[in-house]
Design a protein around this motif. Sequence first.
Motif, short mmCIF file in Angstrom:
data_model
loop_
_atom_site.label_atom_id
_atom_site.label_comp_id
_atom_site.label_asym_id
_atom_site.label_seq_id
_atom_site.Cartn_x
_atom_site.Cartn_y
_atom_site.Cartn_z
N MET A 1 -64.68 -24.65 -31.43
CA MET A 1 -65.09 -23.56 -30.66
C MET A 1 -64.11 -22.42 -30.74
O MET A 1 -62.91 -22.64 -30.96
N ILE A 2 -64.67 -21.37 -30.43
CA ILE A 2 -63.87 -20.16 -30.52
C ILE A 2 -63.19 -19.98 -29.18
O ILE A 2 -63.80 -20.05 -28.13
N SER A 3 -61.97 -19.73 -29.27
CA SER A 3 -61.21 -19.59 -28.03
C SER A 3 -61.29 -18.16 -27.51
O SER A 3 -61.70 -17.23 -28.20
N VAL A 4 -60.91 -18.03 -26.33
CA VAL A 4 -60.92 -16.73 -25.65
C VAL A 4 -59.92 -15.81 -26.34
O VAL A 4 -60.15 -14.59 -26.44
N ARG A 5 -58.88 -16.36 -26.82
CA ARG A 5 -57.88 -15.56 -27.53
C ARG A 5 -58.47 -14.99 -28.79
O ARG A 5 -58.22 -13.83 -29.13
N THR A 6 -59.20 -15.77 -29.47
CA THR A 6 -59.79 -15.28 -30.71
C THR A 6 -60.78 -14.17 -30.40
O THR A 6 -60.83 -13.15 -31.10
#
Length: 173
Positions: A1-6
């Motif tokens: 999953m894509i993180s919030v940082r990304t």
Amino acid sequence: MISVRTIGAAACLALALAAFWGTYQHGRSTMNAEWQVRWSDRDAGDQQAWALAEVAEREKEQARQRSINKAIQDGQKIIDRAVADASDARADLSLRDEADRTARRAASSAGSHSCTAAASAAASRVALVLADVLKRADERAGDLAADADQGRGRGLMCEQTYDALSSWQVDPA
């Protein structure tokens, strides 16, 4: 999953790209506006130069026309003077009157001689013919002089017009 940082980094990158793109588009529109002002100034200068050149050429044309008109007026004065002189010469009948008087004297004196009648009639006819030839020659000389004077006036008018036109420099452009 894509993180919030990304997602945050992608959003920052998208914002940075949008800012760069906006700055680039602003620079292009500013540059286009500057060039448009320069072109407009150049076009206005060209139109002003064209208008000034047109005024100068019209002044030259009017000066040429004035010099041609003056040459025509001067030539017409010469022609009018020649016509008046010819009319005066036709009105002066002194030479013709003198020829008629001489012919009458010759005819009257021929009748007073005691010579034969044929000789005196011949002498009077000769005097009349001579007077008639003299009158016709005088009339013809007057006509030729009038024609020559008018031709001279027309020639001078033509020459002055040519001189007036040839004195102007023509631009090769």
